[in-house]
Design a protein around this motif. Structure first.
Motif, PDB file in Angstrom:
ATOM      1  N   TRP A 192       0.804  -1.219   0.000  1.00 44.05           N
ATOM      2  CA  TRP A 192       0.000   0.000   0.000  1.00 44.05           C
ATOM      3  C   TRP A 192       0.842   1.277   0.000  1.00 44.05           C
ATOM      4  CZ3 TRP A 192       0.982   3.177   4.114  1.00 44.05           C
ATOM      5  CH2 TRP A 192       1.563   2.592   5.245  1.00 44.05           C
ATOM      6  N   VAL A 193       2.124   1.161   0.343  1.00 43.96           N
ATOM      7  CA  VAL A 193       2.980   2.352   0.430  1.00 43.96           C
ATOM      8  C   VAL A 193       3.083   3.053  -0.920  1.00 43.96           C
ATOM      9  CG1 VAL A 193       5.301   3.188   0.955  1.00 43.96           C
ATOM     10  CG2 VAL A 193       4.254   1.424   2.386  1.00 43.96           C
ATOM     11  N   LEU A 196       6.911   7.375   7.006  1.00 45.81           N
ATOM     12  CA  LEU A 196       6.874   7.076   5.576  1.00 45.81           C
ATOM     13  C   LEU A 196       6.731   8.343   4.742  1.00 45.81           C
ATOM     14  CD1 LEU A 196       4.638   3.876   5.597  1.00 45.81           C
ATOM     15  CD2 LEU A 196       7.096   4.011   5.162  1.00 45.81           C
ATOM     16  N   ILE A 197       5.968   9.312   5.217  1.00 49.40           N
ATOM     17  CA  ILE A 197       5.841  10.581   4.495  1.00 49.40           C
ATOM     18  C   ILE A 197       7.169  11.329   4.514  1.00 49.40           C
ATOM     19  CG2 ILE A 197       4.747  12.862   4.544  1.00 49.40           C
ATOM     20  CD1 ILE A 197       2.176  11.477   5.505  1.00 49.40           C
ATOM     21  N   ALA A 198       7.868  11.273   5.651  1.00 45.53           N
ATOM     22  CA  ALA A 198       9.175  11.945   5.751  1.00 45.53           C
ATOM     23  C   ALA A 198      10.181  11.355   4.767  1.00 45.53           C
ATOM     24  CB  ALA A 198       9.700  11.830   7.179  1.00 45.53           C
ATOM     25  N   PRO A 236       6.070  13.224  -1.330  1.00 43.68           N
ATOM     26  CA  PRO A 236       5.148  13.264  -0.191  1.00 43.68           C
ATOM     27  C   PRO A 236       3.840  13.962  -0.538  1.00 43.68           C
ATOM     28  CG  PRO A 236       6.848  14.927   0.069  1.00 43.68           C
ATOM     29  CD  PRO A 236       7.246  14.099  -1.118  1.00 43.68           C
ATOM     30  N   PRO A 237       2.753  13.583   0.112  1.00 47.65           N
ATOM     31  CA  PRO A 237       1.469  14.263  -0.120  1.00 47.65           C
ATOM     32  C   PRO A 237       1.538  15.718   0.336  1.00 47.65           C
ATOM     33  CG  PRO A 237       1.329  12.840   1.797  1.00 47.65           C
ATOM     34  CD  PRO A 237       2.640  12.532   1.137  1.00 47.65           C
ATOM     35  N   ALA A 251       5.230  14.992  15.025  1.00 44.44           N
ATOM     36  CA  ALA A 251       6.559  14.584  15.483  1.00 44.44           C
ATOM     37  C   ALA A 251       7.638  14.725  14.406  1.00 44.44           C
ATOM     38  CB  ALA A 251       6.511  13.143  15.982  1.00 44.44           C
ATOM     39  N   GLU A 252       7.340  14.345  13.177  1.00 45.10           N
ATOM     40  CA  GLU A 252       8.344  14.359  12.114  1.00 45.10           C
ATOM     41  C   GLU A 252       8.461  15.745  11.479  1.00 45.10           C
ATOM     42  OE1 GLU A 252      10.269  11.848  11.240  1.00 45.10           O
ATOM     43  OE2 GLU A 252       9.321  10.260  12.434  1.00 45.10           O
ATOM     44  N   THR A 253       9.610  16.004  10.881  1.00 43.26           N
ATOM     45  CA  THR A 253       9.815  17.223  10.098  1.00 43.26           C
ATOM     46  C   THR A 253       9.348  16.949   8.680  1.00 43.26           C
ATOM     47  OG1 THR A 253      11.713  17.878  11.448  1.00 43.26           O
ATOM     48  CG2 THR A 253      11.500  18.890   9.266  1.00 43.26           C
ATOM     49  N   LEU A 254       8.289  17.621   8.265  1.00 45.91           N
ATOM     50  CA  LEU A 254       7.698  17.386   6.942  1.00 45.91           C
ATOM     51  C   LEU A 254       7.538  18.729   6.223  1.00 45.91           C
ATOM     52  CD1 LEU A 254       4.852  14.860   7.935  1.00 45.91           C
ATOM     53  CD2 LEU A 254       7.205  14.346   7.243  1.00 45.91           C
TER      54      LEU A 254
END
Length: 327
Positions: free
Chosen positions: A52-53, A96-98, A103-104, A166-169
């Motif tokens: 799905w990734v 996963l986005i990071a 990325p979306p 939490a993540e840097t996006l």
């Protein structure tokens, strides 16, 4: 748009996926138990990567809705399940986005309106609303006299939002959806449950009846999501937070009276707290879900000109009851 909805197989997720698909978006739902649907549904466990990734890499927007239902007793086992089913999928998506090469642009993620304190004096908005006490803060304020389960629910919401941010996006706009009860005529929905109780003649005042009930009609929920998909930047002034609730949050006494009128039910037996607590225990439902006062204001939506189609409970209850009758 290509829209990925992790955890979108629940009642709210199905409503959202259906409307987004009908609007022409390409929707993919991630579910632990995929079922045939008018949109694509893929298997995931909310913990590990999978095929799905690839859909995540292609998505323009992600709408995270993962979370075990809270309509249960808060036993240690259920508390862990409630937390893990929200925090772990959110952490996974963030990582996963990071790492995604594409990325979306938008990540909307569920949160909860019960993150605010037990409010009886005024509504809680995104600008100066007061969060309830977390477990390690118990005893610091007057609210320490409230049941410990109120503190647990606040902590769930807080950890959920911490995982989202939490993540840097740098390329993805994130929004925490502090959502109240979404009212839909779908079978098994919150409205359907309230309606069944009411039609049995049991739709009277619950507890003191002074606790506020925040809610949102499903059509306004969908319209708010559509707004955020096109204008997520409106949440920048609140740090990525938005309240999804109707402007009116009646106290339980009025909420139930209005629902009885929508069903033309003249009788509604009241249920005092001392009678409800053992009954809730018997059906394994946490009393907080009934007795906590949730008074939430959609200040940010109103500030940006959002026009509610159902701003008051009377119009919403009348519409939903009529639609439920036809289903």
């Amino acid at each position: 748009m290509r829209i990925l909805i992790p955890g979108g197989s629940g009642q709210v997720g199905r409503v959202l996926a259906r409307h987004l698909t009908e609007a022409g978006h390409q929707v993919t739902v991630l579910s632990r138990n995929p079922e045939p649907a008018p949109w694509q549904t893929l298997q995931w466990d909310g913990i590990t990567e999978g095929p799905w990734v690839s859909e995540l890499h292609r998505a323009d927007a992600v709408i995270g809705l993962s979370g075990r239902i809270v309509n249960t007793r808060y036993t240690p086992k259920h508390r862990r399940e409630i937390l893990d089913s929200r925090i772990l999928p959110t952490q996974l998506l963030g990582k996963l986005i990071a790492a995604s090469p594409t990325p979306p642009r938008i990540w909307l993620n569920a949160s909860t309106a019960t993150i605010y304190r037990d409010a009886h004096d005024h509504a809680q908005d995104e600008f100066d609303g007061e969060l309830g006490d977390r477990p390690f803060e118990r005893g610091k304020r007057e609210s320490a006299s409230l049941p410990e389960t109120y503190s647990f629910s606040v902590d769930v919401g807080a950890q959920w939002e911490e995982a989202l941010f939490a993540e840097t996006l740098p390329h993805t706009q994130r929004v925490a959806l502090r959502t109240s009860l979404v009212m839909s005529p779908s079978p098994g929905s919150v409205f359907a449950v309230f309606s069944r109780i009411t039609r049995l003649g049991l739709g009277g005042t619950q507890g003191s009846g002074e606790q506020h009930v925040s809610w949102m009609h499903e059509l306004d929920f969908i319209r708010a999501i559509n707004l955020l998909l096109t204008r997520p930047e409106i949440t920048e002034e609140t740090g990525g937070i938005i309240n999804l609730a109707a402007p009116e949050a009646p106290i339980n006494r009025r909420f139930m009276r209005t629902l009885r009128r929508a069903w033309h039910m003249p009788i509604g037996l009241p249920a005092p707290e001392f009678l409800m607590r053992p009954a809730l225990w018997a059906i394994r439902t946490e009393p907080e879900l009934v007795f906590k006062s949730r008074w939430v204001s959609p200040a940010l939506l109103l500030k940006h000109g959002f026009q509610f189609r159902f701003p008051d409970w009377q119009s919403a209850a009348t519409d939903l009851a009529a639609r439920l009758k036809k289903s």
